[in-house]
Design an enzyme around this catalytic site. Structure first.
Site, PDB file in Angstrom:
ATOM      1  N   GLU A  60       0.891  -1.176   0.000  1.00 55.40           N
ATOM      2  CA  GLU A  60       0.000   0.000   0.000  1.00 55.40           C
ATOM      3  C   GLU A  60       0.914   1.206   0.000  1.00 55.40           C
ATOM      4  O   GLU A  60       1.726   1.358   0.909  1.00 55.40           O
ATOM      5  CB  GLU A  60      -0.851   0.042   1.276  1.00 55.40           C
ATOM      6  CG  GLU A  60      -1.582  -1.237   1.602  1.00 55.40           C
ATOM      7  CD  GLU A  60      -2.827  -1.415   0.781  1.00 55.40           C
ATOM      8  OE1 GLU A  60      -3.315  -0.409   0.238  1.00 55.40           O
ATOM      9  OE2 GLU A  60      -3.270  -2.558   0.653  1.00 55.40           O
ATOM     10  N   CYS A 110      -2.076   9.349   3.541  1.00 53.34           N
ATOM     11  CA  CYS A 110      -1.912   8.928   2.149  1.00 53.34           C
ATOM     12  C   CYS A 110      -3.119   9.358   1.337  1.00 53.34           C
ATOM     13  O   CYS A 110      -3.031   9.611   0.150  1.00 53.34           O
ATOM     14  CB  CYS A 110      -1.745   7.426   2.091  1.00 53.34           C
ATOM     15  SG  CYS A 110      -3.013   6.575   3.014  1.00 53.34           S
TER      16      CYS A 110
END
Ligand code: NAD
Length: 971
Positions: free
Chosen positions: A736, A770
């Protein structure tokens, strides 16, 4: 005795004055019915203006057809932003496409969707708005007051408009109110003003009590001085439930701060909240303490659906009563007690319900209240026949008059329309459905009333802490104190040989302060962990799934119990504010539970398909040793999520947290062991990146679950897939990575929502998510207005040490992170135009929040992940161009669109290709199981955490096919 009985009958609130006649409920009901019948007869067969002519025709249409109702409301909602005839026509046509409405109503509406006739739609809505809203000019207000005087009725004025998101907008709201007060005073009547305390400051935050109070008081002060001069009444409006404690506190503090009896204080209370009785008690006590009559406007409550949805989203109990009939009954009870205390309070009974007003009138008569002791209130433009009948019956009347730009006041208009057309609306029942008098006057009863609305189904996530409650604030402050008392903390390295290097964990808001120290492992130590895990794996993998998931559930329960302690440690060590720290811990709890559930779903042998003559069965099996490499920005949730998935699947796990998250990781590791995970199955590796890289390449590691930057992610993918001689398997890498996320703002966007959503997404946790928004792409027509509002609203946000709960925004995680973000600000200055930059404290790793405009797709500010509070604005010619800009990016993590044009939303849904696309809301804050989270391209390997596919990555599947035919016979 009589006093006692009355108090019991009406909810037992406070003391009554002892002069009231004995209460006989049966006689009272007879009297109520009689008054109701007389009111009904007086109201006769008149229809309110709204139900006549074009508006009546449209409203009837919306009641007959739910899809038309939704379509028209959504259209009206978007209308203020629509500049051209073409825009209006396109929107109307688009909304109508989604309806099933037929017949001549649809035909005529379609006609109105013709660009040449679009003015008709606007004119019709304007006409509708004129019934509910008065233009903001002395002349219009004068006319409204004169008309109402004929009823006769007084007026209460409410300045409606856009949401207030900045201090500049709050100053404007104040100016409007001062002007209105002046106009009303000139008319020679006692001015009555409704005031939203949230309109007096750009940030109304229950956690920042002191700051909010200071800003609100600073603005309300001149208004009260003015109110004293003209003996005005200022009624504070009640808003969303979450804000109620602070609104009520501030109102009571206003009484103390401005004791001059020349101004009259009032507040609105909502009958749909069961706890309103307690609020009435507080008001009674305050009125007695300060020796002042306090006005109380009793309403049923306007945010019914929203309160239900918000509570469900956060996992909080629904604050309102669930049934309309219960609210009506509560309203009657509250009206009774308020009227019984009319010597201390000034009750204003605000309702369009025939029965509710009949009850109030009966009660006022029974108590012998003179007209200056209470009043009935109704909204402008609603139920005029009842209004006139009440006036004729001698009820003191006040009409609530919203004043403002009819186009901007659309949100207000929609609420009124909804109220008029909801199936439970008394107006609809009386004037459209033609409900009989008996129905209209029947006492509210649950058995007879509407069926209880279906409970909003809430996800099973751990509820977030409701920090608007003072008791929650106190309990979190205590947790912070406890953590402070236990500092500095140590992360040991059990069984280490030699003297390990030590890493100091510092407070990002106060870098000189060392919160703890961690001994760091070297590669030999890490190898030792691998050996232990490899040895433990055969035993662990054979544990039955129920036992494994039970350990996860036990750990989740423990974590939920200790949530404040963990969150407090996050506040100090990674500089998250209280709400964000709590959300991270709650998400960790959710992950533990979610993967336990998922593993149960995946466990055991299952038949693939029925296949004659064969039995085909498959099952999932753990892969082996999983290395968990986690980032610091969600130090608990991401670490816990990846670890929980690995362990649930039956793997052994080595957790390698990022250095700033070490104190939390150590505490979490201990919690897992206490829950029963064997020490060699779940190990902690406090180490730097080199040691992590060493394990990535270790031949015995089977799974690497990584969350972090794309540079590191790609290097891990490369290293993991470079097999060595000792390695006998292909490593599974779950990656990720970062994002460069964009929010598109369309020309018809609701800017109130867009500004709030963009700021939360861009500056929440100082941009260190993020999922953060780092590009805002605005369609030409709204670009400048959006940027101006963004800059103003951003200026209202507070930056400071998160430990002080009042600061919503803190420093960056490290000196290096700060320097990197500062360097990007310099790049931004060269590439674009600085629109706004905020101020931040000098001590601590702070970066000033910064907004740049004029950023082009080739600029570094448009392409590179910054991980700080830096927002780059780009201008697009139209929506398609905006979409192309948003897509012109190597990452594909999150994205957002603010638009009210259905074809554009549909286009975005199909072609704005990111892992998580958010429409008309902020783009951060995914919840486990609700919004499975993760991206693709350079943002990740494409399987989303907290979703149904994630866990399987930690396992492989095996299929066994058995021939079941025996000599031509299938047993
Ligand atoms: P980072 O890549 O610097 O570090 C992440 C982890 O990897 C740390 O534990 C670090 O010690 C370790 N690491 C560093 N170099 C390594 C190597 N060569 N081999 C093995 N491990 C190594 O990231 P960070 O600064 O901790 O976190 C911020 C980044 O994480 C941002 O890019 C952000 O977008 C991303 N992120 C992504 C998600 C998501 O779900 N997609 C979530 C959170 C953070």
């Amino acid at each position: 005795m009589a006093t006692e009985r009355l108090a019991t009958e009406f909810g037992g609130i406070g003391e009554t004055n002892g002069r009231v006649p004995a209460f006989d409920s049966r006689a009272f009901e007879v009297e109520t019915q009689a008054i109701g019948r007389r009111l009904y007869a007086a109201a006769g067969s008149h229809k309110p203006r709204l139900y006549q002519g074009v508006s009546g025709w449209l409203l009837r249409g919306t009641m007959e057809d739910a899809s038309l109702r939704t379509a028209l409301f959504e259209f009206v909602d978007a209308l203020p932003q629509l500049a051209s005839q073409r825009d209006i026509a396109e929107h109307l046509a688009a909304y109508l496409t989604s309806t099933q409405a037929g017949g001549w109503r649809k035909f005529l509406l379609r006609l109105a969707a013709n660009p040449g006739l679009a003015w008709l739609a606007r004119a019709a809505v304007r006409r509708l708005a004129d019934q509910f809203l008065v233009a903001e000019t002395p002349g219009a207000l004068d006319l409204a007051a004169t008309r109402l005087a004929c009823v006769p009725a007084l007026l209460a004025v409410d300045a409606v408009g856009e949401a207030v998101l900045s201090e500049a907008e709050a100053a404007r709201y104040l100016d409007r109110n001062r002007a209105i007060l002046g106009w009303l005073a000139q008319r020679g009547q006692t001015p009555h003003l409704s005031l939203k305390l949230t309109g007096l400051t750009g940030v109304f935050d229950p956690l920042d009590r002191r700051g909010t109070r200071q800003r609100v008081f600073q603005r309300v002060a001149p208004l009260i001085v003015e109110a004293c001069r003209c003996h005005a009444m200022l009624t504070v409006d009640m808003e969303h439930y979450e804000l109620k404690p602070l609104i009520l506190d501030l109102f009571l503090e206003m009484l103390e701060a401005w004791p001059d009896p020349a101004w009259q204080p009032g507040i609105a209370l909502q009958a749909y909240l069961p706890e309103t009785e307690r609020d009435v008690e507080r008001l009674l006590a305050a009125a007695q303490r300060y020796g002042r009559r306090i006005g109380v406007r009793l309403v049923k409550g306007a945010y019914w659906d929203q309160e239900a949805a918000w509570a469900a989203q956060r996992g909080w109990p629904r604050p309102t009563l669930t049934e309309k009939a219960a609210t009506d009954a509560h309203f009657e009870r509250l009206a009774g007690s308020l009227l019984a205390h009319a010597d201390t309070l000034h009750p204003a009974i605000a309702s369009h319900n025939l029965r509710s007003q009949a009850v109030a009138l009966a009660q006022a008569r029974r108590l012998g209240l003179p007209p200056d002791r209470w009043e009935a209130q109704m909204l402008l433009g609603m139920a005029e026949p009842l209004r006139d009948a009440l006036a004729a019956a001698g009820a003191p009347l006040r009409i609530y008059v919203p004043i403002g730009d009819p186009v901007i006041g659309m949100a207000y208009l929609i609420r009124r329309l909804l109220e008029n057309t909801a199936s439970t609306s008394i107006l609809r029942q009386s004037y459209i459905a033609g409900a009989g008098l008996d129905t209209l006057l029947a006492a509210p009863s649950l058995a007879r009333g509407q069926a209880a609305p279906a409970a909003v189904k809430a996800p099973a996530n751990l509820p977030l802490i409701d920090f608007s409650r003072p008791e929650e604030q106190a309990s979190f402050a205590a947790a912070l104190q406890d953590i402070r008392a236990a500092l500095p903390q140590r992360v040991p390295l059990p069984g280490a040989v030699g003297i390990p290097s030590v890493h100091a964990i510092r407070n990002p808001a106060q870098p000189a302060e060392i919160l703890g120290e961690a001994a760091l492992a070297d590669t030999a130590y890490a190898d030792g962990l691998v050996d232990r895990a490899v040895a433990a794996f055969p035993q662990w993998r054979s544990q039955p799934v129920p036992q494994r998931v039970q350990l996860l559930r036990r750990a989740s329960d423990q974590l939920a119990l200790r949530r404040r302690e963990f969150a407090a440690l996050e506040v100090l060590s990674v500089a998250k504010n209280w709400r964000e720290a709590d959300a991270d811990v709650a998400e960790a709890v959710d992950f533990l539970r979610y993967y336990a559930n998922e593993m149960e779903r995946c466990a055991g042998w299952r038949e693939t398909v029925g296949f004659p003559g064969e039995q085909n069965r498959m099952r999932y099996e753990p892969r082996g040793l999983a290395l968990i490499v986690a980032p610091w920005n969600f130090p608990l949730a991401i670490l816990a999520g990846m670890t929980a998935a690995a362990l649930a699947a039956g793997n052994c796990a080595i957790m390698k947290p990022a250095l700033p998250g070490l104190l939390l990781a150590e505490e979490f590791h201990r919690l897992l062991l206490a829950a029963g995970f064997p020490g060699e199955v779940c190990q902690l590796l406090p180490a730097d990146a080199d040691v992590a890289a060493h394990l990535v390449a270790h031949p015995c590691v089977q799974v690497i679950a990584f969350t972090g930057s794309h540079q590191v992610g790609l290097s891990i993918l490369q290293a993991a897939h470079t097999a060595t001689a000792a390695q006998t398997h292909v490593k599974q890498v779950i990656c990720e990575m970062g994002g460069k996320n964009a929010i598109i703002v369309d020309r018809d966007a609701d800017l109130d929502e867009a500004v709030a959503g963009i700021l939360a997404s861009a500056f929440g946790y100082a941009g260190q998510k993020c999922s953060a928004c780092s590009r805002v792409i605005a369609v030409d027509e709204v670009h400048d207005r959006l940027l101006a509002r963004l800059a103003d609203a951003a200026a209202a946000l507070s930056w400071g040490a998160p430990e002080d709960g009042t600061c919503a925004h803190g420093p960056l995680i490290s000196e290096a992170a700060r320097d990197k973000a500062l360097a990007y600000i310099e790049i931004g200055r060269a590439e674009g135009r600085l629109v706004w930059q905020g101020k931040v404290p000098e001590t601590g790793w702070y970066v000033p929040p910064t907004l740049f405009a004029g950023i082009k797709p080739e600029h570094r500010l448009a392409r590179e992940e910054i991980f700080g509070p830096v927002l780059a604005a780009m201008r697009a010619e139209n929506f398609a161009a905006a979409l192309a800009l948003a897509q012109d990016c190597d990452y594909a993590l999150t994205g957002g669109v603010y638009s009210r044009f259905p074809p554009h939303l549909a286009l975005a849904q199909n072609s704005f290709s990111v892992g998580n696309l958010y429409l008309n809301r902020k783009i951060t804050g995914a919840r486990v199981g609700v919004q499975p989270f993760g991206g693709f391209n350079l943002s990740g390997t494409g399987v989303q955490a907290g979703g149904p596919d994630y866990l399987k990555q930690f396992m492989w599947s095996r299929v066994v096919s058995a021939n079941t035919i025996r000599h031509g016979f299938i047993p």
